[in-house]
Design a protein around this motif. Sequence first.
Motif, PDB file in Angstrom:
ATOM      1  N   UNK A 119      -8.784  -1.853 -13.266  1.00  0.00           N
ATOM      2  CA  UNK A 119      -7.532  -2.549 -12.966  1.00  0.00           C
ATOM      3  C   UNK A 119      -6.448  -2.151 -13.960  1.00  0.00           C
ATOM      4  N   UNK A 120      -6.816  -2.059 -15.231  1.00  0.00           N
ATOM      5  CA  UNK A 120      -5.861  -1.652 -16.268  1.00  0.00           C
ATOM      6  C   UNK A 120      -5.366  -0.244 -16.022  1.00  0.00           C
ATOM      7  N   UNK A 121      -6.274   0.655 -15.678  1.00  0.00           N
ATOM      8  CA  UNK A 121      -5.888   2.049 -15.426  1.00  0.00           C
ATOM      9  C   UNK A 121      -4.944   2.145 -14.236  1.00  0.00           C
ATOM     10  N   UNK A 122      -5.230   1.377 -13.196  1.00  0.00           N
ATOM     11  CA  UNK A 122      -4.358   1.409 -12.021  1.00  0.00           C
ATOM     12  C   UNK A 122      -2.950   0.937 -12.375  1.00  0.00           C
ATOM     13  N   UNK A 123      -2.848  -0.190 -13.070  1.00  0.00           N
ATOM     14  CA  UNK A 123      -1.523  -0.722 -13.408  1.00  0.00           C
ATOM     15  C   UNK A 123      -0.785   0.212 -14.358  1.00  0.00           C
ATOM     16  N   UNK A 124      -1.511   0.895 -15.237  1.00  0.00           N
ATOM     17  CA  UNK A 124      -0.884   1.872 -16.132  1.00  0.00           C
ATOM     18  C   UNK A 124      -0.214   3.000 -15.353  1.00  0.00           C
ATOM     19  N   UNK A 125      -0.926   3.530 -14.365  1.00  0.00           N
ATOM     20  CA  UNK A 125      -0.372   4.647 -13.589  1.00  0.00           C
ATOM     21  C   UNK A 125       0.834   4.200 -12.768  1.00  0.00           C
ATOM     22  N   UNK A 126       0.746   3.019 -12.173  1.00  0.00           N
ATOM     23  CA  UNK A 126       1.880   2.517 -11.396  1.00  0.00           C
ATOM     24  C   UNK A 126       3.079   2.278 -12.308  1.00  0.00           C
ATOM     25  N   UNK A 127       2.837   1.772 -13.513  1.00  0.00           N
ATOM     26  CA  UNK A 127       3.928   1.611 -14.482  1.00  0.00           C
ATOM     27  C   UNK A 127       4.553   2.967 -14.796  1.00  0.00           C
ATOM     28  N   UNK A 128       3.727   3.994 -14.912  1.00  0.00           N
ATOM     29  CA  UNK A 128       4.233   5.346 -15.141  1.00  0.00           C
ATOM     30  C   UNK A 128       5.075   5.838 -13.982  1.00  0.00           C
ATOM     31  N   UNK A 129       4.659   5.512 -12.759  1.00  0.00           N
ATOM     32  CA  UNK A 129       5.427   5.887 -11.585  1.00  0.00           C
ATOM     33  C   UNK A 129       6.779   5.192 -11.541  1.00  0.00           C
ATOM     34  N   UNK A 130       6.800   3.918 -11.907  1.00  0.00           N
ATOM     35  CA  UNK A 130       8.065   3.180 -11.969  1.00  0.00           C
ATOM     36  C   UNK A 130       8.990   3.757 -13.036  1.00  0.00           C
ATOM     37  N   UNK A 131       8.398   4.125 -14.167  1.00  0.00           N
ATOM     38  CA  UNK A 131       9.187   4.720 -15.249  1.00  0.00           C
ATOM     39  C   UNK A 131       9.796   6.047 -14.800  1.00  0.00           C
ATOM     40  N   UNK A 132       8.996   6.859 -14.116  1.00  0.00           N
ATOM     41  CA  UNK A 132       9.490   8.151 -13.628  1.00  0.00           C
ATOM     42  C   UNK A 132      10.607   7.961 -12.611  1.00  0.00           C
ATOM     43  N   UNK A 133      10.456   6.969 -11.740  1.00  0.00           N
ATOM     44  CA  UNK A 133      11.477   6.697 -10.741  1.00  0.00           C
ATOM     45  C   UNK A 133      12.775   6.227 -11.400  1.00  0.00           C
ATOM     46  N   UNK A 134      12.645   5.362 -12.402  1.00  0.00           N
ATOM     47  CA  UNK A 134      13.830   4.879 -13.124  1.00  0.00           C
ATOM     48  C   UNK A 134      14.531   6.019 -13.856  1.00  0.00           C
ATOM     49  N   UNK A 135      13.750   6.907 -14.441  1.00  0.00           N
ATOM     50  CA  UNK A 135      14.322   8.041 -15.167  1.00  0.00           C
ATOM     51  C   UNK A 135      15.119   8.938 -14.240  1.00  0.00           C
TER      52      UNK A 135
ATOM     53  N   UNK B  55       3.046   5.995  -3.171  1.00  0.00           N
ATOM     54  CA  UNK B  55       4.115   6.886  -3.644  1.00  0.00           C
ATOM     55  C   UNK B  55       4.275   6.782  -5.166  1.00  0.00           C
ATOM     56  N   UNK B  56       4.237   5.569  -5.693  1.00  0.00           N
ATOM     57  CA  UNK B  56       4.374   5.397  -7.140  1.00  0.00           C
ATOM     58  C   UNK B  56       3.197   6.028  -7.876  1.00  0.00           C
ATOM     59  N   UNK B  57       2.014   5.962  -7.267  1.00  0.00           N
ATOM     60  CA  UNK B  57       0.841   6.574  -7.880  1.00  0.00           C
ATOM     61  C   UNK B  57       1.046   8.084  -8.016  1.00  0.00           C
ATOM     62  N   UNK B  58       1.544   8.705  -6.970  1.00  0.00           N
ATOM     63  CA  UNK B  58       1.758  10.159  -7.011  1.00  0.00           C
ATOM     64  C   UNK B  58       2.804  10.533  -8.059  1.00  0.00           C
ATOM     65  N   UNK B  59       3.747   9.627  -8.321  1.00  0.00           N
ATOM     66  CA  UNK B  59       4.759   9.890  -9.347  1.00  0.00           C
ATOM     67  C   UNK B  59       4.210   9.690 -10.752  1.00  0.00           C
ATOM     68  N   UNK B  60       3.306   8.726 -10.921  1.00  0.00           N
ATOM     69  CA  UNK B  60       2.805   8.412 -12.253  1.00  0.00           C
ATOM     70  C   UNK B  60       1.540   9.137 -12.645  1.00  0.00           C
TER      71      UNK B  60
ATOM     72  N   UNK C 114      -1.998   5.199   1.867  1.00  0.00           N
ATOM     73  CA  UNK C 114      -1.910   3.739   1.785  1.00  0.00           C
ATOM     74  C   UNK C 114      -3.292   3.090   1.872  1.00  0.00           C
ATOM     75  N   UNK C 115      -4.134   3.605   2.788  1.00  0.00           N
ATOM     76  CA  UNK C 115      -5.454   3.007   2.952  1.00  0.00           C
ATOM     77  C   UNK C 115      -6.332   3.201   1.722  1.00  0.00           C
TER      78      UNK C 115
ATOM     79  N   UNK D  49       0.813  -1.218   0.000  1.00  0.00           N
ATOM     80  CA  UNK D  49       0.000   0.000   0.000  1.00  0.00           C
ATOM     81  C   UNK D  49       0.846   1.267   0.000  1.00  0.00           C
ATOM     82  N   UNK D  50       1.831   1.318   0.893  1.00  0.00           N
ATOM     83  CA  UNK D  50       2.607   2.532   1.065  1.00  0.00           C
ATOM     84  C   UNK D  50       3.429   2.854  -0.182  1.00  0.00           C
TER      85      UNK D  50
END
Length: 202
Positions: A122-138, A72-77, A96-97, A67-68
């Motif tokens: 579900x697709x939209x959620x995973x898309x945003x988290x993927x965006x957050x991971x991409x931003x973090x990697x960048x 954070x990844x959501x806010x980034x993506x 987190x909640x 959750x936590x």
Amino acid sequence: MSHASAAAMLDRVHHSQDPAVVERVLTLVEREGVDIIAELWSHAQPDTLPAMLWRLYLLRTWMHRHQQSLSRLWRAGEPVATVDSVVAGIDQAPEAQDIAHTADSILSGAFTGDFAVALERAAAFTDVIAGGLHAQAKRLVHGDHAPRDSAHEHTAPGNTQNEPTSDDRTTAARLMHTAGNLLVTAHDFRSGANQWRRGRLE
């Protein structure tokens, strides 16, 4: 067996919508263990109803366990995926909640509401988290992260504090790999939603 059990569970909950039944289905993994679900549905072809339910249960479990970090990844993506945030039903800065609540809402919606809409959320959620991971990697690769504390971390000779290290690059590669897997999962969810609307998801 996998197809019959998935269809029977979905039909029973959809027609009864008894809160107690919905709660039992929602917490199936916690009560029975993920191995039971895996035995039933994990080997089904990706474009089938049991495969979609398997992915939804895994997504809910993942969202509850992380959750936590996911908040954070959501806010980034989210800033580059505002449409997805509307579809997923999460605001710009979830706690987190809120992630846990969304996980329950998506899965319960699959059983009590429009199954296609649940898959799209579900697709939209995973898309945003993927965006957050991409931003973090960048940020890691381009050195656009907080300066290292020189008193506690060694900086390699010839390397400035903001240059990415080999560890940064390795971490970035892992983040990008995970983001890629999430995008594939999002594509599967959307494909499942389209097939459901056409009466072809069985």
